[in-house]
Enzyme design. Structure first.
Site, mmCIF file in Angstrom:
data_model
loop_
_atom_site.group_PDB
_atom_site.id
_atom_site.type_symbol
_atom_site.label_atom_id
_atom_site.label_comp_id
_atom_site.label_asym_id
_atom_site.label_seq_id
_atom_site.Cartn_x
_atom_site.Cartn_y
_atom_site.Cartn_z
ATOM 1 N N GLU A 169 83.607 -7.968 56.005
ATOM 2 C CA GLU A 169 83.427 -6.409 55.835
ATOM 3 C C GLU A 169 82.556 -5.591 56.964
ATOM 4 O O GLU A 169 82.067 -6.462 57.546
ATOM 5 C CB GLU A 169 82.726 -6.069 54.404
ATOM 6 N N GLU A 204 71.924 -20.822 43.323
ATOM 7 C CA GLU A 204 71.628 -19.375 43.373
ATOM 8 C C GLU A 204 70.957 -18.902 42.130
ATOM 9 O O GLU A 204 71.477 -19.176 41.012
ATOM 10 C CB GLU A 204 73.109 -18.789 43.744
ATOM 11 N N ASN A 258 75.067 -5.714 41.882
ATOM 12 C CA ASN A 258 73.825 -5.337 42.486
ATOM 13 C C ASN A 258 73.783 -4.082 43.411
ATOM 14 O O ASN A 258 72.643 -3.410 43.684
ATOM 15 C CB ASN A 258 73.439 -6.423 43.255
ATOM 16 N N ALA A 283 80.599 -6.474 42.463
ATOM 17 C CA ALA A 283 79.535 -6.935 41.439
ATOM 18 C C ALA A 283 78.400 -5.844 41.280
ATOM 19 O O ALA A 283 78.803 -4.714 41.682
ATOM 20 C CB ALA A 283 78.772 -7.971 42.444
ATOM 21 N N LYS A 342 87.628 -1.776 40.692
ATOM 22 C CA LYS A 342 87.240 -2.304 39.449
ATOM 23 C C LYS A 342 85.726 -3.036 39.756
ATOM 24 O O LYS A 342 85.471 -3.842 40.059
ATOM 25 C CB LYS A 342 87.807 -3.692 38.778
ATOM 26 N N CYS A 366 72.827 -10.840 47.513
ATOM 27 C CA CYS A 366 73.703 -12.089 47.739
ATOM 28 C C CYS A 366 73.093 -12.955 49.017
ATOM 29 O O CYS A 366 73.094 -13.896 48.838
ATOM 30 C CB CYS A 366 75.151 -11.640 47.975
ATOM 31 N N GLU A 387 83.342 -11.935 49.461
ATOM 32 C CA GLU A 387 82.129 -11.809 49.468
ATOM 33 C C GLU A 387 81.298 -12.651 48.396
ATOM 34 O O GLU A 387 81.032 -11.589 47.642
ATOM 35 C CB GLU A 387 81.581 -10.537 49.559
HETATM 36 P P1 NAD Z 1 80.551 -11.887 39.069
HETATM 37 O O1 NAD Z 1 81.420 -13.001 39.663
HETATM 38 O O2 NAD Z 1 80.126 -12.296 37.737
HETATM 39 O O3 NAD Z 1 81.517 -10.744 38.658
HETATM 40 C C1 NAD Z 1 81.947 -10.075 39.949
HETATM 41 C C2 NAD Z 1 83.161 -9.242 39.443
HETATM 42 O O4 NAD Z 1 84.269 -9.864 39.391
HETATM 43 C C3 NAD Z 1 82.901 -8.456 38.303
HETATM 44 O O5 NAD Z 1 83.528 -7.167 38.555
HETATM 45 C C4 NAD Z 1 83.825 -9.261 37.091
HETATM 46 O O6 NAD Z 1 84.045 -8.460 36.038
HETATM 47 C C5 NAD Z 1 84.957 -9.690 38.288
HETATM 48 N N1 NAD Z 1 85.503 -10.875 37.594
HETATM 49 C C6 NAD Z 1 84.895 -12.056 36.994
HETATM 50 N N2 NAD Z 1 85.781 -12.843 36.858
HETATM 51 C C7 NAD Z 1 86.957 -12.427 37.243
HETATM 52 C C8 NAD Z 1 88.229 -13.069 37.234
HETATM 53 N N3 NAD Z 1 88.650 -14.164 36.818
HETATM 54 N N4 NAD Z 1 89.241 -12.178 37.878
HETATM 55 C C9 NAD Z 1 89.041 -11.065 38.236
HETATM 56 N N5 NAD Z 1 87.809 -10.387 38.253
HETATM 57 C C10 NAD Z 1 86.899 -11.101 37.743
HETATM 58 O O7 NAD Z 1 79.333 -11.773 39.887
HETATM 59 P P2 NAD Z 1 78.167 -10.838 39.393
HETATM 60 O O8 NAD Z 1 77.196 -11.307 38.436
HETATM 61 O O9 NAD Z 1 78.603 -9.389 39.002
HETATM 62 O O10 NAD Z 1 77.319 -10.496 40.906
HETATM 63 C C11 NAD Z 1 76.384 -11.337 41.144
HETATM 64 C C12 NAD Z 1 77.073 -12.453 42.334
HETATM 65 O O11 NAD Z 1 77.864 -11.753 43.300
HETATM 66 C C13 NAD Z 1 75.952 -13.014 42.765
HETATM 67 O O12 NAD Z 1 76.725 -14.524 43.018
HETATM 68 C C14 NAD Z 1 75.838 -12.784 44.350
HETATM 69 O O13 NAD Z 1 75.662 -13.662 45.301
HETATM 70 C C15 NAD Z 1 77.564 -12.113 44.558
HETATM 71 N N6 NAD Z 1 77.209 -11.218 45.435
HETATM 72 C C16 NAD Z 1 77.980 -11.384 46.770
HETATM 73 C C17 NAD Z 1 77.703 -10.088 47.595
HETATM 74 C C18 NAD Z 1 78.511 -10.547 49.065
HETATM 75 O O14 NAD Z 1 78.584 -9.458 49.817
HETATM 76 N N7 NAD Z 1 78.673 -11.656 49.436
HETATM 77 C C19 NAD Z 1 77.014 -8.986 47.399
HETATM 78 C C20 NAD Z 1 76.600 -8.871 45.893
HETATM 79 C C21 NAD Z 1 76.748 -9.822 45.101
#
Ligand code: NAD
Length: 475
Positions: free
Chosen positions: A449, A372, A148, A146, A171, A279, A245
Site C-alpha cells: 500500500e 501477536e 484499528n 480491520a 467492507k 499491526c 496487509e
Molecule cells: P480479522 O482478520 O479478524 O478481520 C479483518 C477483516 O476481515 C474484518 O473485516 C472481517 O470481517 C474480515 N474477515 C474475517 N474473516 C473473513 C473471511 N473468511 N473472508 C472474508 N473476510 C473475512 O482482523 P481484526 O481483528 O479486525 O484486526 C486485527 C488484525 O489485523 C491483526 O492481526 C492486525 O495485525 C491486522 N492488521 C494488519 C494491518 C496491516 O496493514 N498489515 C493493519 C491493521 C491491522
C-alpha cells in the site's frame, strides 16, 4: 446517531441482514444500529460497481485525481467532526484520531489524486518494430478492513484503486463500520460517480461472499494472518489479484550505542499507541546487554505517565480496548505470561475496558514473544551480538516490520538489510507516511500500500506489439 447501514450506487442504503449494533468501546453503549448486507444489497453493489467502473476508467486520469483531491480537502475541512466520530467508533483517544487517522487518509487521497495524471506506460523500441504498454485498471476491487485504523485503511485502499480507474466495494470491520460510510459520502460529494466507491457492512460471511463473486477482480485485505490465509485461498480459486496487509510480531532492536531516550520513545509509540492495537508494532524489543536494564527502567518510568481514561478527553493517552472479546484475549496472554514466570516490569491485566501498558522480559519461545497479542503488551528480550539479534529477529514466520536503534550508521543499514520485513525503520518506529510503500514479507502479507508502488497493485499491464513493416512468414 442516525446512520445508514451501507452506501450503494451513490446513496445511503438500508440492509436486510442481521442486526449490527455499533458500540462505543469506552462505555459499551450502542451508538448506531445497522443491519448487515444480505444478498439483495450485495447484488445491487456488485451490479452498480460493474456498470460504473467502465465509464470511470474512461475518464481522463487527472479528472479522477481531482475527485480525490476534493475529497481530501473536504476531510480536512471536517477534521474535528471526523476525529470525534473515529473516537466513538474505535475508542481511540481524540489526541490520536485528530492527528493520525483521517489526516493520514486525506494524505493518501491527495497523494494519489495528485499522481493521477503522471501514470504512463512504457515505449519499447525494437528496431523497425516497437511495443508499448498500457496500465489498465483491474475492474471491481473489494477492500476488507480491520478495526484499528478503519478510516485510514478505507482511504489507503480506495485512493490508489480509484485513481487507476477501478471501482471499490469496501467492507469495514464489523466492529467499526462508521468511518468508511463517511468516506463514501465525502467521495460522492467530491464528484465520484455512483457505484465507484461503495460500502457494505457485515461480518466475515459478507467478505467471503464478495470475494467469491466472478465480477470481482481483486481483494485487498487488512486483517489477521489467519483471515489472510483463508481470503488468499478463496481469491486464488478465481485467480484474483490480492493485497494482504496482515499481522506480525515485529522486532525492534536496540544496540548499546543507541540514544536510550529515543529508543524508549519508539518502543512506547510502537507498543502503546492506539492501546497497542497496531499491526506493525515492535512487540519484540531486543535489547543489547549493556543497555537493557537502563532501557527497562526508563521505559517503566515514562510509561507510568500514560493517562488511561475517556478517549474523548484531550489528556487521555491510553484508551479502551476495542471489544470484550479482544480484552479477554489480551488479558489471557498476560495471565499466561505471568504464570509462565516471565518477568513483569510494569502493567498487568487491568480493569474495565482498559489494559495498562504492560512490559515483560521473556525468552524467545514464550508465547509472549511468538504470538501477536494486539494489545498494549511489550516483550523485551536481551542479546549479545548483532548476528544473534538478526537471527533471533528473523526466527518467526512473520515479516511485517522491524526497527533498529543505533548511532553506528554502517551497522544500521547492514542490519535493516538483513532483517526479513517489508517495512523497516532506522532510529524511528511506526512512521508510515503515504509517500513510502508499506507492506510485508513472509506470512505477514503480500503487495504494497502507499507510495507509487501501490498503483501497480491496482492495475495490470497490457503489452502492444506494433509491426511497422511487411510480415515475414515462411510460406
Ligand atoms: P480479522 O482478520 O479478524 O478481520 C479483518 C477483516 O476481515 C474484518 O473485516 C472481517 O470481517 C474480515 N474477515 C474475517 N474473516 C473473513 C473471511 N473468511 N473472508 C472474508 N473476510 C473475512 O482482523 P481484526 O481483528 O479486525 O484486526 C486485527 C488484525 O489485523 C491483526 O492481526 C492486525 O495485525 C491486522 N492488521 C494488519 C494491518 C496491516 O496493514 N498489515 C493493519 C491493521 C491491522
Amino acid at each position: 446517531m442516525t446512520q445508514p447501514s451501507h452506501w450503494i450506487d451513490g446513496r445511503p442504503a438500508e440492509g436486510s441482514g442481521a442486526a449490527l449494533p455499533v458500540r462505543f468501546p469506552y462505555t459499551g453503549e450502542i451508538i448506531a444500529n445497522l443491519r448487515a448486507a444480505a444478498a439483495p444489497e450485495i447484488e445491487a453493489a456488485l451490479a452498480a460497481a460493474t456498470r460504473a467502473q467502465k465509464d470511470w476508467a474512461a475518464w481522463r486520469p487527472a479528472d479522477r485525481g481531482r475527485v480525490l483531491l476534493d475529497a481530501a480537502r473536504l476531510i480536512r475541512e471536517r477534521a474535528e467532526e471526523l476525529a470525534q466520530l473515529e473516537t466513538l467508533d474505535t475508542g481511540k483517544p481524540i489526541s490520536e484520531t485528530r492527528v493520525a487517522d483521517w489526516p493520514s487518509g486525506a494524505d493518501a487521497l491527495a497523494f494519489f489524486g495528485g499522481l493521477a495524471g503522471a501514470v504512463t506506460g512504457q515505449h519499447i523500441p525494437l528496431g523497425r518494430d516497437w511495443a508499448y504498454t498500457i496500465r489498465e485498471p483491474l475492474g471491481v476491487c473489494v477492500g476488507i478492513g480491520a478495526w484499528n485504523y478503519p478510516s485510514q485503511i478505507a482511504c489507503w485502499k480506495a485512493a490508489p484503486a480509484l485513481v487507476m480507474g477501478n471501482a471499490m466495494i469496501f467492507k469495514p470491520s464489523e466492529e467499526t463500520p462508521l468511518g468508511a460510510l463517511k468516506l463514501a459520502e465525502i467521495l460522492t460529494e467530491a464528484g465520484a460517480p455512483p457505484g465507484i466507491f461503495q460500502v457494505l457492512n457485515g461480518g466475515r460471511e459478507l467478505g467471503a461472499a464478495l470475494i467469491g463473486d466472478a465480477r470481482v477482480a481483486k481483494v485487498s485485505l487488512t486483517g489477521s494472518v489467519a483471515t489472510g490465509l483463508s481470503v488468499y485461498a478463496a481469491a486464488a480459486s478465481g485467480m484474483r489479484h490480492v493485497t494482504m496487509e496482515l499481522g506480525g510480531k515485529s522486532p525492534l532492536i536496540v544496540f548499546d550505542d543507541a540514544s536510550i531516550e529515543d529508543a524508549v520513545g519508539a518502543a512506547i509509540l510502537g507498543n502503546f499507541y492506539s492501546s497497542g492495537q497496531v499491526c506493525s508494532n515492535g512487540t519484540r524489543v531486543f535489547l543489547q546487554d549493556g543497555i537493557a536494564e537502563a532501557f527497562l527502567a526508563r521505559l517503566a518510568e515514562r510509561v507510568a505517565a500514560l493517562k488511561q481514561g475517556d478517549p474523548r478527553d484531550e489528556g487521555t493517552t491510553l484508551g479502551p480496548i476495542i471489544s470484550p472479546a479482544q480484552l479477554e484475549k489480551i488479558r489471557g496472554a498476560i495471565t499466561e505470561g505471568r504464570a509462565s514466570g516471565a518477568r513483569l516490569i510494569c502493567g498487568g491485566e487491568g480493569d474495565g475496558p482498559f489494559v495498562p501498558a504492560t512490559v515483560f522480559v521473556a525468552p524467545d519461545d514464550s508465547p509472549l514473544a511468538t504470538e501477536e497479542i494486539f494489545g498494549p503488551v511489550l516483550t523485551a528480550l536481551t542479546f549479545r551480538t548483532e548476528d544473534e539479534a538478526v537471527a533471533r529477529a528473523n526466527a518467526l514466520p512473520y515479516g511485517l516490520a522491524a526497527g533498529v536503534f543505533t548511532r553506528d550508521l554502517a551497522r544500521a543499514h547492514r542490519v535493516v538489510g538483513r532483517l526479513e520485513a517489508g517495512t523497516t525503520w532506522i532510529n524511528a518506529y511506526n512512521l508510515t507516511p503515504v509517500e513510502m510503500p508499506f507492506g510485508a514479507v513472509k506470512l505477514s502479507g503480500i503487495g504494497r500500500e502507499n507510495g507509487t508502488a501501490a498503483l501497480e497493485h491496482y492495475s495490470q499491464l497490457k503489452s502492444v506489439y506494433v509491426g511497422m513493416g511487411p510480415v515475414d512468414a515462411p510460406v
